[in-house]
Design an enzyme around this catalytic site. Structure first.
Site, mmCIF file in Angstrom:
data_model
loop_
_atom_site.group_PDB
_atom_site.id
_atom_site.type_symbol
_atom_site.label_atom_id
_atom_site.label_comp_id
_atom_site.label_asym_id
_atom_site.label_seq_id
_atom_site.Cartn_x
_atom_site.Cartn_y
_atom_site.Cartn_z
ATOM 1 N N GLY A 1 0.918 -1.027 0.106
ATOM 2 C CA GLY A 1 0.067 0.014 -0.040
ATOM 3 C C GLY A 1 0.916 1.358 0.131
ATOM 4 N N PHE B 1 1.897 2.791 2.391
ATOM 5 C CA PHE B 1 2.914 3.079 3.583
ATOM 6 C C PHE B 1 4.199 1.955 3.095
ATOM 7 C CE2 PHE B 1 5.025 1.364 7.482
ATOM 8 C CZ PHE B 1 4.860 2.490 8.397
ATOM 9 N N GLY B 2 4.000 1.056 2.363
ATOM 10 C CA GLY B 2 4.938 0.210 1.706
ATOM 11 C C GLY B 2 4.573 -1.280 1.670
ATOM 12 N N ASP C 1 -9.639 7.927 5.931
ATOM 13 C CA ASP C 1 -9.127 6.932 4.670
ATOM 14 C C ASP C 1 -9.984 5.643 4.899
ATOM 15 O OD1 ASP C 1 -8.031 6.560 2.153
ATOM 16 O OD2 ASP C 1 -6.242 5.827 3.212
#
Length: 440
Positions: free
Chosen positions: A133, A135-136, A249
């Site tokens: 995602g 974030f990573g 979100d």
């Protein structure tokens, strides 16, 4: 006499008060001496002439002391300046280092050794990677005692950085609810920053409701339980938690499913807390995901609990229909999912919104109620949207619902590209959190 000889003569005579050079004739120099008061000092029209006045010894010492004092002050000032500069440099260095260390100091969670996470993920092997995602990457891991975990590893190229990392840790570590994902700990070593969660074997909600095969595994009773579970989780964030959180979100890919298919809200990287009775704020930088953002947030940067209510409404309509809001395509019109649901509602055909595979397990009353609740949540004006407390009540009782008003973001749009490709967009590709800059 030279000027130096003149000085010696005056210095040797106690009555001499001053002396000066004297032009005699043909370049010869003489000495002019004063005794007593200074009189007969002429004004020379063309240029001045130096006169040397004898001072009292105490005045000379005072002047010398003043000079030494000034020099001492300058010396001390310079030393203080250098010390201040050095102190500033030390503070800057310490602050930068402290910013990295403070991440772990603010955390009320276990810190996992990097070696433990490396072993658990088989050195972050590709086979252990279960998703990625904003974030990573996300990896599945198994601890030595056999516990399964999920590891979110902050990517060095991620748009989300240390602030988002701390944000998620601080918020989610202080939240306890059965419909929120549980954070087990974190790992910080050098540039490596990871979050360790309980492992969700059924992954995210979008992998089920938007997949033609897997969505058949969820009958209507289970989908209705998922809707209610998400609503209770959001209600906890808005009203019952001590922090009063606005998630910002909420979307299908951020709803994880445990072994029993119970929903758990995840990803608090861009969440914000509001104090007391505050319900929202304004930001110049809009962060979130297209298709789930409320109009006032996407356009003006105004976020509140009603922004989350809007996102929840989109989620409900997606769960009922099995279709994505952004990727929705209909042969009779170019409306998105919100527009399609609104059209059916006005025509009193809301049952037509339900996914066809739900026909055998469908509870018509619950489907109609869920569809109308979804439309109440996505109304254009925030004040028209109910609170999450009202949403939970509406879903769990049989009282008549208020009439829904026009939703936001439902106008027709150009679907030339989608029609040309002949396929709808799979929302599981839209897992990344995006950032939009406010044009103002």
């Amino acid at each position: 006499m030279t000027l130096e000889e003149c000085r010696q003569v005056c210095s040797g005579n106690c009555s001499c008060t001053a002396y000066s050079s004297l032009d005699i004739s043909n370049g010869d120099k003489g000495c002019l001496l004063w005794y007593g008061e200074l009189i007969d000092i002429r004004k020379l029209p063309e240029r001045g002439q130096d006169i040397f006045i004898k001072m009292d010894p105490s005045e000379q010492e005072s002047q010398a002391g003043s000079t030494r004092k000034k020099a001492k002050i300058l010396e001390v000032s310079f030393s203080l300046l250098m010390a201040t500069i050095l102190l500033i440099l030390i503070l800057v260095w310490y602050k930068r280092k402290k910013k990295k260390l403070k991440v772990s100091e603010d955390i009320e969670l276990p810190l996992f050794p990097f070696s433990t996470i490396t072993r658990a993920t088989n050195n972050f092997s590709f086979n252990n990677k279960i998703g990625e995602g904003g974030f990573g990457p996300v990896y599945k891991g198994v601890l030595e005692e056999g516990q399964e975990i999920a590891i979110k590893r902050l990517s060095r190229t991620s748009m989300q950085g240390i602030d988002e990392y701390k944000n998620e840790v601080i918020y989610i570590s202080k939240l306890q609810h059965r419909n929120l994902v549980r954070l087990l700990g974190c790992c910080i070593q050098g540039e490596e920053k990871m979050l360790i969660y309980e492992y969700m074997p059924n992954k995210s909600l979008d992998s089920y409701i938007f997949d033609k095969t897997k969505r058949k595994l969820l009958d209507w009773p289970k989908l209705f339980d998922i809707i209610n579970g998400i609503a209770r989780g959001i209600l906890y964030l808005h009203q019952d938690s001590r922090l009063r959180i606005i998630h910002r979100d909420l979307k299908a890919s951020n709803i994880l499913l445990d072994t029993d298919m119970n929903p758990k809200i995840s990803d608090f990287g861009i969440a914000r807390s509001v104090a007391g009775n505050d319900i929202g704020a304004k930001t110049r930088t809009v962060v979130g995901t297209h298709g789930y953002m409320s109009p006032e947030y996407a356009i003006d940067g105004i976020f509140s609990v009603k922004s989350d209510v809007f996102s929840f409404g989109v989620l409900v309509l997606e769960i009922v229909s099995g279709k994505t809001n952004r990727g929705f395509v209909h042969q009779d019109h170019n409306l998105n999912l919100l527009g399609h649901a609104w059209k059916l509602y006005k025509e009193d055909r809301s049952l037509g919104l339900a996914d066809e595979h739900l026909a055998d397990s469908c509870n018509n009353s619950q489907v109609l109620r869920s569809s109308q609740v979804g439309l109440l949540c996505v109304q254009k004006h925030p004040d028209d949207r109910p609170s999450m407390f009202s949403m939970v009540q509406m879903l769990t009782n049989e009282n008549p619902l208020p009439k829904a008003k026009e939703p936001g973001f439902f106008t027709e749009r150009n679907l030339f590209d989608e029609a040309k490709s002949g396929s709808q967009t799979n929302s599981s590709k839209n897992e990344c959190t995006i950032t939009l800059l406010d044009p103002r």
